[in-house]
Design a protein around this motif. Structure first.
Motif, PDB file in Angstrom:
ATOM      1  N   THR A  32       7.809  18.628   3.541  1.00  0.00           N
ATOM      2  CA  THR A  32       7.326  19.417   2.411  1.00  0.00           C
ATOM      3  C   THR A  32       5.998  18.877   1.893  1.00  0.00           C
ATOM      4  OG1 THR A  32       9.624  19.889   1.788  1.00  0.00           O
ATOM      5  CG2 THR A  32       7.930  20.334   0.142  1.00  0.00           C
ATOM      6  N   ALA A  33       5.872  17.560   1.842  1.00  0.00           N
ATOM      7  CA  ALA A  33       4.633  16.945   1.369  1.00  0.00           C
ATOM      8  C   ALA A  33       3.454  17.295   2.273  1.00  0.00           C
ATOM      9  CB  ALA A  33       4.798  15.431   1.295  1.00  0.00           C
ATOM     10  N   LEU A  34       3.657  17.222   3.561  1.00  0.00           N
ATOM     11  CA  LEU A  34       2.591  17.567   4.502  1.00  0.00           C
ATOM     12  C   LEU A  34       2.105  18.998   4.286  1.00  0.00           C
ATOM     13  CD1 LEU A  34       4.023  15.887   7.717  1.00  0.00           C
ATOM     14  CD2 LEU A  34       1.759  15.421   6.752  1.00  0.00           C
ATOM     15  N   ARG A  35       3.060  19.884   4.045  1.00  0.00           N
ATOM     16  CA  ARG A  35       2.718  21.303   3.889  1.00  0.00           C
ATOM     17  C   ARG A  35       2.136  21.618   2.518  1.00  0.00           C
ATOM     18  NH1 ARG A  35       7.335  22.991   4.292  1.00  0.00           N
ATOM     19  NH2 ARG A  35       7.815  23.714   2.171  1.00  0.00           N
ATOM     20  N   ARG A  36       2.836  21.205   1.457  1.00  0.00           N
ATOM     21  CA  ARG A  36       2.425  21.609   0.109  1.00  0.00           C
ATOM     22  C   ARG A  36       1.171  20.872  -0.364  1.00  0.00           C
ATOM     23  NH1 ARG A  36       6.381  23.870  -3.132  1.00  0.00           N
ATOM     24  NH2 ARG A  36       4.655  24.169  -4.602  1.00  0.00           N
ATOM     25  N   LEU A  37       1.009  19.619   0.048  1.00  0.00           N
ATOM     26  CA  LEU A  37      -0.158  18.832  -0.370  1.00  0.00           C
ATOM     27  C   LEU A  37      -1.315  18.956   0.608  1.00  0.00           C
ATOM     28  CD1 LEU A  37       1.689  15.565  -1.496  1.00  0.00           C
ATOM     29  CD2 LEU A  37       0.985  17.496  -2.929  1.00  0.00           C
ATOM     30  N   ARG A  38      -1.063  19.646   1.718  1.00  0.00           N
ATOM     31  CA  ARG A  38      -2.078  19.820   2.780  1.00  0.00           C
ATOM     32  C   ARG A  38      -2.658  18.475   3.213  1.00  0.00           C
ATOM     33  NH1 ARG A  38      -5.300  25.325   0.841  1.00  0.00           N
ATOM     34  NH2 ARG A  38      -3.436  26.632   0.643  1.00  0.00           N
ATOM     35  N   LEU A  39      -1.762  17.611   3.604  1.00  0.00           N
ATOM     36  CA  LEU A  39      -2.156  16.263   4.000  1.00  0.00           C
ATOM     37  C   LEU A  39      -2.660  16.228   5.438  1.00  0.00           C
ATOM     38  CD1 LEU A  39       0.892  14.290   2.548  1.00  0.00           C
ATOM     39  CD2 LEU A  39      -1.349  14.632   1.473  1.00  0.00           C
ATOM     40  N   ASP A  40      -3.632  15.358   5.672  1.00  0.00           N
ATOM     41  CA  ASP A  40      -4.070  15.092   7.040  1.00  0.00           C
ATOM     42  C   ASP A  40      -3.125  14.104   7.714  1.00  0.00           C
ATOM     43  OD1 ASP A  40      -6.652  16.602   7.052  1.00  0.00           O
ATOM     44  OD2 ASP A  40      -7.098  15.212   5.415  1.00  0.00           O
ATOM     45  N   GLN A  41      -2.606  13.175   6.916  1.00  0.00           N
ATOM     46  CA  GLN A  41      -1.646  12.193   7.412  1.00  0.00           C
ATOM     47  C   GLN A  41      -0.632  11.883   6.318  1.00  0.00           C
ATOM     48  OE1 GLN A  41      -3.441   8.540   8.786  1.00  0.00           O
ATOM     49  NE2 GLN A  41      -4.853   9.569  10.171  1.00  0.00           N
ATOM     50  N   LEU A  42       0.515  11.393   6.737  1.00  0.00           N
ATOM     51  CA  LEU A  42       1.499  10.838   5.811  1.00  0.00           C
ATOM     52  C   LEU A  42       1.908   9.482   6.347  1.00  0.00           C
ATOM     53  CD1 LEU A  42       4.416  12.454   3.963  1.00  0.00           C
ATOM     54  CD2 LEU A  42       4.877  10.467   5.370  1.00  0.00           C
ATOM     55  N   TRP A  43       1.699   8.444   5.528  1.00  0.00           N
ATOM     56  CA  TRP A  43       2.085   7.092   5.947  1.00  0.00           C
ATOM     57  C   TRP A  43       3.484   6.797   5.435  1.00  0.00           C
ATOM     58  CZ3 TRP A  43      -2.868   3.650   4.884  1.00  0.00           C
ATOM     59  CH2 TRP A  43      -3.924   4.149   5.670  1.00  0.00           C
ATOM     60  N   TRP A  44       4.400   6.696   6.357  1.00  0.00           N
ATOM     61  CA  TRP A  44       5.797   6.403   6.036  1.00  0.00           C
ATOM     62  C   TRP A  44       5.911   4.885   6.008  1.00  0.00           C
ATOM     63  CZ3 TRP A  44       9.897  10.393   7.416  1.00  0.00           C
ATOM     64  CH2 TRP A  44      11.174   9.952   7.066  1.00  0.00           C
ATOM     65  N   MET A  45       5.961   4.311   4.797  1.00  0.00           N
ATOM     66  CA  MET A  45       5.872   2.868   4.619  1.00  0.00           C
ATOM     67  C   MET A  45       7.254   2.261   4.397  1.00  0.00           C
ATOM     68  SD  MET A  45       2.423   2.627   2.237  1.00  0.00           S
ATOM     69  CE  MET A  45       3.331   3.092   0.762  1.00  0.00           C
ATOM     70  N   ILE A  46       7.747   1.526   5.391  1.00  0.00           N
ATOM     71  CA  ILE A  46       9.044   0.871   5.282  1.00  0.00           C
ATOM     72  C   ILE A  46       8.832  -0.463   4.576  1.00  0.00           C
ATOM     73  CG2 ILE A  46      11.024  -0.046   6.541  1.00  0.00           C
ATOM     74  CD1 ILE A  46       8.790   2.448   8.266  1.00  0.00           C
ATOM     75  N   THR A  47       9.423  -0.604   3.394  1.00  0.00           N
ATOM     76  CA  THR A  47       9.147  -1.761   2.547  1.00  0.00           C
ATOM     77  C   THR A  47      10.103  -2.914   2.818  1.00  0.00           C
ATOM     78  OG1 THR A  47      10.630  -1.128   0.756  1.00  0.00           O
ATOM     79  CG2 THR A  47       8.435  -0.137   0.756  1.00  0.00           C
ATOM     80  N   PRO A  48       9.712  -4.130   2.421  1.00  0.00           N
ATOM     81  CA  PRO A  48      10.603  -5.291   2.563  1.00  0.00           C
ATOM     82  C   PRO A  48      11.855  -5.178   1.701  1.00  0.00           C
ATOM     83  CG  PRO A  48       8.336  -5.984   2.193  1.00  0.00           C
ATOM     84  CD  PRO A  48       8.385  -4.519   1.912  1.00  0.00           C
ATOM     85  N   GLY A  49      11.793  -4.348   0.653  1.00  0.00           N
ATOM     86  CA  GLY A  49      12.935  -4.188  -0.241  1.00  0.00           C
ATOM     87  C   GLY A  49      12.472  -3.867  -1.640  1.00  0.00           C
ATOM     88  N   ASN A  50      13.249  -3.082  -2.344  1.00  0.00           N
ATOM     89  CA  ASN A  50      12.926  -2.682  -3.711  1.00  0.00           C
ATOM     90  C   ASN A  50      13.303  -3.801  -4.683  1.00  0.00           C
ATOM     91  OD1 ASN A  50      12.865  -1.513  -6.292  1.00  0.00           O
ATOM     92  ND2 ASN A  50      13.458   0.494  -5.514  1.00  0.00           N
TER      93      ASN A  50
END
Length: 201
Positions: A32-50
């Motif tokens: 949805t973010a790619l489509r609605r925000l018209r993004l060129d890229q989306l960085w899926w950032m896997i974090t060390p922990g919240n």
């Protein structure tokens, strides 16, 4: 462990989380973010922990990275674990690093409405809101968060109509929008407990 490459002028979504495990709901937000925000890229950032959550049952980084790759296959998505390499624990330091190293790239922070309710507990949350535009995606049970949360009330003046979401990444912060649309009730906690299927089936 390095940050993905982006050209100046690109609109890039930053989608961070522990993804322990990732599920169809995360993939839906990314799509949805790619489509609605018209993004060129989306960085899926896997974090060390919240820092605000218990990490005792957190799966290994390599395992979570592989899970994410298996659940989302859009070529515009880049998977990265760079925060672990730099020992980043807080969003503010991540954003500071990314903006310094990616001059001219238009970043937008992506998060679920369930996170919006507690956003004011994030370290230096006002600095985050005033550093990067934010797109909040609807989640079951959290639709009213954009009205009741401290962040929403504080930055009510900076709220952008979701019809203009495609412009958000290039707006000067503070700027944020709440995006309604398809929602998934899946949660990583329920999946870890064996109460749900990551695919949503």
């Amino acid at each position: 462990m390095r940050t993905p490459h982006a050209e100046k002028g690109m609109a890039v979504g930053l989608f961070g989380g522990s993804f322990n495990p990732p599920h169809a709901g995360h993939a839906l937000v990314a799509e949805t973010a790619l489509r609605r925000l018209r993004l060129d890229q989306l960085w899926w950032m896997i974090t060390p922990g919240n820092p605000l959550k218990n990490t005792a049952d957190l799966a290994g980084m390599a395992e979570r990275l592989q899970w994410c790759r298996e659940i989302a296959d859009d070529p515009r998505i880049r998977f990265t674990t760079f925060e672990a390499a730099h020992n980043f624990r807080y969003t503010e330091e991540t954003l500071r690093y990314l903006r310094r190293r990616n001059t001219g790239v238009n970043f937008v922070w992506i998060m679920g409405a369930d996170s919006l309710a507690g956003f004011h507990r994030w370290q230096n949350w006002r600095n985050i809101a005033e550093t990067v535009p934010i797109a909040v995606f609807d989640r079951p049970g959290s639709t009213l968060a954009y009205l009741s949360s401290r962040m929403a009330k504080t930055y009510d003046f900076a709220r952008v109509d979701e019809d203009d979401a495609a412009l958000l990444a290039r707006m000067k912060p503070p700027a944020w929008t709440f995006i309604h649309g398809p929602r998934s009730a899946l949660s990583s906690t329920a999946i870890r407990r064996g109460e749900a299927d990551p695919s949503g089936l």
